[in-house]
Design an enzyme around this catalytic site. Structure first.
Site, short mmCIF file in Angstrom:
data_model
loop_
_atom_site.label_atom_id
_atom_site.label_comp_id
_atom_site.label_asym_id
_atom_site.label_seq_id
_atom_site.Cartn_x
_atom_site.Cartn_y
_atom_site.Cartn_z
N TYR A 484 0.77 -1.10 -0.20
CA TYR A 484 -0.11 0.20 -0.27
C TYR A 484 0.91 1.22 -0.08
O TYR A 484 1.01 1.90 -1.01
CB TYR A 484 -0.79 0.04 1.23
CG TYR A 484 -1.91 1.10 0.98
CD1 TYR A 484 -3.18 1.16 0.12
CD2 TYR A 484 -1.82 2.47 1.69
CE1 TYR A 484 -3.82 2.23 0.07
CE2 TYR A 484 -2.57 3.39 1.58
CZ TYR A 484 -3.77 3.34 1.04
OH TYR A 484 -4.63 4.22 0.96
N SER A 564 -6.30 0.83 -4.71
CA SER A 564 -6.41 2.36 -4.40
C SER A 564 -5.19 3.05 -4.42
O SER A 564 -4.21 2.92 -5.38
CB SER A 564 -6.99 2.81 -2.92
OG SER A 564 -7.57 4.03 -2.83
N ASP A 647 -17.62 3.70 -8.32
CA ASP A 647 -16.44 4.19 -7.13
C ASP A 647 -16.59 5.75 -7.58
O ASP A 647 -15.96 6.19 -8.64
CB ASP A 647 -15.23 3.55 -8.02
CG ASP A 647 -14.28 3.92 -6.86
OD1 ASP A 647 -14.31 5.16 -5.93
OD2 ASP A 647 -13.13 3.13 -6.89
N HIS A 682 -15.60 1.88 -4.17
CA HIS A 682 -14.28 1.70 -3.76
C HIS A 682 -13.95 0.29 -3.04
O HIS A 682 -12.82 0.20 -2.50
CB HIS A 682 -13.88 2.89 -3.02
CG HIS A 682 -12.30 3.13 -3.31
ND1 HIS A 682 -11.57 3.46 -4.36
CD2 HIS A 682 -11.67 3.33 -2.07
CE1 HIS A 682 -10.63 3.51 -4.17
NE2 HIS A 682 -10.16 3.58 -2.86
#
Length: 721
Positions: A484, A564, A647, A682
């Site tokens: 991430y 993301s 999203d 999302h």
């Protein structure tokens, strides 16, 4: 302060390692849908930037051309994925591994305990109440009956102090917008109150249950769902009144780009409003609810540190802050005093542990620290004197504290890579921990090995990485590397049936705690932020190289995954090192770094990525933007990007433009596909059947191109068969 994370991981079945060979027929050659290129370009600081797929920015629901493109892409992708070997086996296994009970930490109000619960394969968790500690739970709200496709979910929820009313938000089809309703807990009846346009909100009841506080935005103009959002504000809704009579509590019309999120202290006296432009750092405004007139008073005007209120003693606030402490400390601040400088209660840890969660429960202060991304819970007197620790059931992640000052009873959750989330009751007087809800794992933990290693990045920075695999997997095996690396969010141990399906087939799961995250506090975050974002990519690339060099991963068996900000990560490193990775799985990624701020919540990420309208940021962003840095003529890994049509946080146009650019380039023979989910957003609120289907597709794709053999014979071993 980062909220406690809990999802799920585990394992059991067959190793494989040989390089993948393309299947005959439709898997060996793909005819991509034709995507129109338009003559669109902009000049930035002397640089002309072409944007031939800008037309894909049109919202899917408002453009026939975009809708047709989605249909064509999904048809191509579906044809490919349905032909993959082992795909159905993976879907069955993921489904079976989700067949265990899942609870959230209960919130006690009066003599009632409120929590969400999923029996196993329900598409959405439902909300329950237990009247008394040992009474049988009764169902309050079941979102599984709200829609035929179960794409509507319970979002935020809050219970009045006396346990009489429950305010809950409805998330429709994955959107970030919320509608708030109110339930009478005793009768089970939904009241007439309806609050629309809530977004990025918490819900907090006023004392005596007269109404609740929430955050909302103005209603967007018709057809402008993708436009940047602004003018967030905090309101109070009084029960049995229409929304147009709601009272404005706090707004900053002179700074429309700020988010304002309200919380009420457990002590009950203050409403605390955190304001920020999307950064972790925030200003702080309070409303004294004990006063007859609710006046907003800003007590921390600057946004150069994190400030999170965890309770109050009389007029004195107890806060967690990064002010003067990169890894956070606990301080007090008394609005009744003329001197508003904070007074230290618990200093920053001297041994580099990161304060990750804190609460006042009973008459003590409880702090969950991250030590190399693993949790320790320490107890303190309210004056800061250390008072021992709280015993945990193992090495993992604990937090989500729920308790009240003065109460003897409190709760927290615990999870690990090999242990599903369990809920524990804590006696604040005796310091004893007893199980409140302990779900049975879908696998045998003794068949899994979990280890933490450290590797060196490009600049010699030492980076932690978790390695999860079956104990009998002792040689190089296909590996799924997850990352991430943004917004100060740490990667911590958690139980995940989705990853379990990969591990039980003999694959390795690796999770890297790269810079940009919060594994080691604010300095670690800043080392992967703005102009230092390349450090995140270097750390992730170094993780891949380490896995292959150390013999954990087979030479052509490395798949990378992230969502993301993690989708951005996967897209960027794939362009930078297409030779290192064999499969790339970018999900809901931020792919156009020159226009991210133009859509919905994108403006709130400027503090993380930089402002494309400023030259220094522009030159940094264009250097790694996945959409703009595709290496034409290179030999790319197999790519399966995922996104969703609803999203409205990272709009799907990011992925649409990125995949169109990939398909339009000469990048070698491996596939470059996109999977576009419908009636989903999302990630939060996606129904379980869609989650399972999507990841079965992803794992089958990754398995085919890394050489992981899906075994239909041994896959029931983890269930004890």
């Amino acid at each position: 302060m980062k909220s406690w994370t809990a999802i799920a991981i585990s394992l059991c079945v067959q190793v494989a390692g040989a390089s993948a060979q393309p299947l005959e027929g439709q898997l060996s050659k793909i005819e991509y849908p034709k995507t129109e290129r338009i003559d669109a370009a902009e000049s930035h600081f002397g640089v002309t930037v072409a944007d031939p797929y800008r037309w894909l920015e049109n919202p899917p629901g408002g453009s026939e051309a975009v809708s047709a493109w989605i249909v064509a892409q999904n048809k191509t992708t579906r044809s490919y994925l349905d032909a993959l070997p082992g795909r159905d086996i993976l879907e069955q296994r993921i489904r079976a591994l989700f067949e265990y009970e899942r609870y959230t930490v209960p919130r006690k109000r009066g003599d009632r305990y409120f929590f969400t619960f999923n029996r196993g394969l329900e598409n959405q968790p439902a909300l329950y109440v237990r009247d008394g500690a040992f009474r049988e739970a009764r169902l309050l709200i079941d979102p599984n009956v709200w829609s035929d496709d179960n794409a509507d979910a319970i979002g935020e929820w809050s219970v009045s102090d006396d346990g009489r009313y429950l305010a809950f938000s409805v998330q429709d089809g994955g959107t970030d917008w919320r509608t708030v309703r109110v339930l009478d807990v005793e009768s089970g009846q939904v009241l007439q109150d309806v609050v629309e346009r809530a977004r990025f909100t918490h819900i907090n009841w006023a004392p005596h249950g007269s109404g609740f506080f929430y955050s909302r935005m103005p209603e967007p103009a018709q057809g402008s769902s993708g436009e940047a959002i602004a003018n967030h504000a905090v309101y109070f809704h009084r029960l049995a009144t229409p929304q147009d009579e709601d009272r404005l509590i706090y707004a900053t019309p002179d700074r429309p780009g700020l988010l304002h999120v309200a919380n009420r202290t457990e002590g009950g006296r203050y409403l605390v409003i955190s304001s920020s432009p999307g950064t972790n750092e925030n200003a702080l405004t309070i409303v004294d609810l004990a006063a007859s007139a609710w006046q907003a008073r800003t007590i921390v005007p600057n946004m150069d540190a994190e400030w999170s209120v965890i309770g109050n003693e009389g007029s004195k606030l107890i806060l967690v802050t990064t002010d003067g402490a990169e890894r956070r400390r606990v301080v007090s601040l008394d609005p009744a005093e003329a001197d508003l400088r904070p007074k230290e209660i618990v200093p920053e840890d001297a041994d580099n542990a990161v304060l990750n969660d804190a609460a006042i429960m009973g008459h003590k202060l409880f702090i969950a620290y991250l030590v190399d991304a693993k949790t320790e819970i320490r107890r303190f007197d309210l004056n800061g004197t250390p008072d021992g620790t709280v015993a945990l059931p193992g090495i993992g992640t604990a937090g989500g504290f729920q308790g009240h000052p003065g109460d003897r009873e409190a709760f927290f959750g615990f999870t690990a890579f090999d242990a599903p989330t369990a809920i524990y009751r804590y006696d604040t007087q005796t310091n004893s921990v007893t199980p409140w809800a302990e779900p049975e794992a879908s696998i045998h933990p003794d068949e899994i090995t979990v280890e933490q290693r450290f590797y060196r990045s490009t600049d010699a920075t030492e980076v932690p990485i978790f390695i999860v695999r079956r104990k009998d997997v002792t040689t190089a095996a296909p590996t799924l590397l997850y990352g991430y690396g943004g917004f100060g969010i740490p990667q911590v141990p958690y139980y995940n049936p989705i990853h379990l399906a990969w591990v039980e087939q003999g694959g390795v799961l690796a999770i890297a705690g790269i810079r940009g995250g919060g594994e080691y506090g604010r300095a670690w975050h800043r080392a992967g932020q703005l102009e230092k974002k390349q450090n995140s990519f270097d750390d992730f690339i170094a993780a891949g190289a380490f896995l292959k060099k150390s013999g954990i991963t087979s030479s052509d068996g490395l798949a990378i995954q992230g969502e993301s900000n993690g989708g951005l990560l996967v897209g960027a490193v794939t362009n930078q090192r297409p030779d290192l990775f064999d499969v790339a799985l970018p999900g809901v990624g931020v792919m156009d770094m020159l226009r991210f701020d133009k859509f919905t919540a994108g403006g709130f990420w400027i503090s993380e990525f930089g402002d494309p309208s400023q030259e220094r940021h522009f030159r940094n962003l264009i250097a790694y933007s996945p959409y703009h840095t595709i290496k034409h003529g290179g030999d790319y890994p197999a790519i399966l990007a995922t996104t969703a049509d609803a999203d409205d946080r990272v709009v799907p146009a990011h992925t649409f433009k990125y995949i169109a650019a990939l398909q339009g380039a000469e990048l070698g023979p491996k596939p470059r596909l996109v999977r576009i989910e419908t009636r989903a957003g999302h990630g939060a609120g996606m129904p379980l059947d869609k989650v399972i289907s999507q990841h079965a597709d992803m794992w089958a794709f990754a398995a085919h191109w890394t050489g992981l053999k899906i075994d239909p014979v041994k896959q029931t071993r983890s269930s004890g068969e």
